[in-house]
Scaffold this motif. Sequence first.
Motif, PDB file in Angstrom:
ATOM      1  N   ILE A  53     -36.182 -52.809 -30.190  1.00  0.00           N
ATOM      2  CA  ILE A  53     -37.641 -52.811 -30.308  1.00  0.00           C
ATOM      3  C   ILE A  53     -38.135 -54.224 -30.586  1.00  0.00           C
ATOM      4  N   GLY A  54     -39.073 -54.712 -29.770  1.00  0.00           N
ATOM      5  CA  GLY A  54     -39.615 -56.055 -29.983  1.00  0.00           C
ATOM      6  C   GLY A  54     -38.540 -57.104 -29.821  1.00  0.00           C
ATOM      7  N   CYS A  55     -37.907 -57.103 -28.668  1.00  0.00           N
ATOM      8  CA  CYS A  55     -36.698 -57.915 -28.464  1.00  0.00           C
ATOM      9  C   CYS A  55     -36.957 -59.405 -28.395  1.00  0.00           C
ATOM     10  N   GLY A  56     -38.222 -59.817 -28.238  1.00  0.00           N
ATOM     11  CA  GLY A  56     -38.514 -61.240 -28.141  1.00  0.00           C
ATOM     12  C   GLY A  56     -37.788 -61.882 -26.973  1.00  0.00           C
ATOM     13  N   ASP A  79     -45.000 -58.950 -25.652  1.00  0.00           N
ATOM     14  CA  ASP A  79     -45.473 -60.267 -25.205  1.00  0.00           C
ATOM     15  C   ASP A  79     -44.762 -60.628 -23.900  1.00  0.00           C
ATOM     16  N   GLU A  80     -45.476 -60.466 -22.791  1.00  0.00           N
ATOM     17  CA  GLU A  80     -44.832 -60.666 -21.499  1.00  0.00           C
ATOM     18  C   GLU A  80     -44.380 -62.107 -21.275  1.00  0.00           C
ATOM     19  N   ALA A  81     -44.909 -63.047 -22.045  1.00  0.00           N
ATOM     20  CA  ALA A  81     -44.497 -64.443 -21.910  1.00  0.00           C
ATOM     21  C   ALA A  81     -43.041 -64.649 -22.312  1.00  0.00           C
ATOM     22  N   LEU A  82     -42.467 -63.710 -23.070  1.00  0.00           N
ATOM     23  CA  LEU A  82     -41.088 -63.841 -23.543  1.00  0.00           C
ATOM     24  C   LEU A  82     -40.085 -63.109 -22.660  1.00  0.00           C
ATOM     25  N   ILE A  83     -40.576 -62.339 -21.710  1.00  0.00           N
ATOM     26  CA  ILE A  83     -39.695 -61.469 -20.939  1.00  0.00           C
ATOM     27  C   ILE A  83     -38.684 -62.253 -20.102  1.00  0.00           C
ATOM     28  N   GLY A  84     -39.107 -63.346 -19.489  1.00  0.00           N
ATOM     29  CA  GLY A  84     -38.203 -64.135 -18.653  1.00  0.00           C
ATOM     30  C   GLY A  84     -36.995 -64.623 -19.429  1.00  0.00           C
ATOM     31  N   ASP A  85     -37.219 -65.135 -20.636  1.00  0.00           N
ATOM     32  CA  ASP A  85     -36.105 -65.593 -21.467  1.00  0.00           C
ATOM     33  C   ASP A  85     -35.196 -64.432 -21.850  1.00  0.00           C
ATOM     34  N   ALA A  86     -35.793 -63.270 -22.145  1.00  0.00           N
ATOM     35  CA  ALA A  86     -34.986 -62.099 -22.511  1.00  0.00           C
ATOM     36  C   ALA A  86     -34.101 -61.661 -21.352  1.00  0.00           C
ATOM     37  N   VAL A  87     -34.641 -61.670 -20.159  1.00  0.00           N
ATOM     38  CA  VAL A  87     -33.856 -61.289 -18.978  1.00  0.00           C
ATOM     39  C   VAL A  87     -32.684 -62.249 -18.789  1.00  0.00           C
ATOM     40  N   ARG A  88     -32.912 -63.522 -19.037  1.00  0.00           N
ATOM     41  CA  ARG A  88     -31.817 -64.495 -18.912  1.00  0.00           C
ATOM     42  C   ARG A  88     -30.753 -64.272 -19.983  1.00  0.00           C
ATOM     43  N   GLN A  89     -31.154 -63.911 -21.192  1.00  0.00           N
ATOM     44  CA  GLN A  89     -30.176 -63.592 -22.237  1.00  0.00           C
ATOM     45  C   GLN A  89     -29.346 -62.382 -21.851  1.00  0.00           C
TER      46      GLN A  89
END
Length: 233
Positions: A53-56, A79-89
């Motif tokens: 939940i709220g993975c940042g 916060d959709e601005a953080l999604i790209g970094d999360a996908v890369r992680q």
Amino acid sequence: MTSPATHWVKESPFGIWFLNTDMWQQRVLKRALDELDSLLPADRPGYAAILDIGCGRGHAFRMLDQRFHPAGICAIEIDEALIGDAVRQAEHCSSPVTVTVGNAEALPYPDQAFDMVFCHQSFHHIVQHEKAIAEFYRVLKPGGTLLFAESCRKFIHSFLIRLLFRHPMHVQKTSDEYIALIRQAGFKVDRNAISTPYLWWSRPDVGALEWFGFGVPENREETLLNLVAVKGL
């Protein structure tokens, strides 16, 4: 993608930067997950499906993957601005990870979909606490586990945190109030599955009094809460 309509408070620019630092990952996230892991029963079941939940930016993905070896991890972040970094992680995990823009108050998952819900330092950004905790309960399977790690009212209301970060101040809770909220939602929370660490960075004096030789106060309002809760069978 558009962020779901809801009440929430976006983190400050400083906060967004800090959540990407090594100090956050090691002294906050990993420290909390180490303690939550220690609160789990020795005969704990497997956790095939985990929800973060709220993975940042997704810094917890590899920690969850390496500790619990799930068949899959789902993660939600408003916060959709953080999604790209999360996908890369997620690309660094052996388990498949699915990252979704969404709202903890109305989770886009079916009933009883997960063996574990992991919520670390996200709940204090949510305004409608009762709705969110009811959603955590709904998506867990019977016997499923909630790992809950949160900053409490005393910490969120402290001067430095108010100066540097952004939160919905009127909904912040004490540790006892969080425990009561989780129990009222239907979760079982054993006393030996609760911890209230008084870490130096969570104190109003940032640990200065202890550094100068003064003892840690025994009668205090707790600043942090880590607990393991279980949904009944």
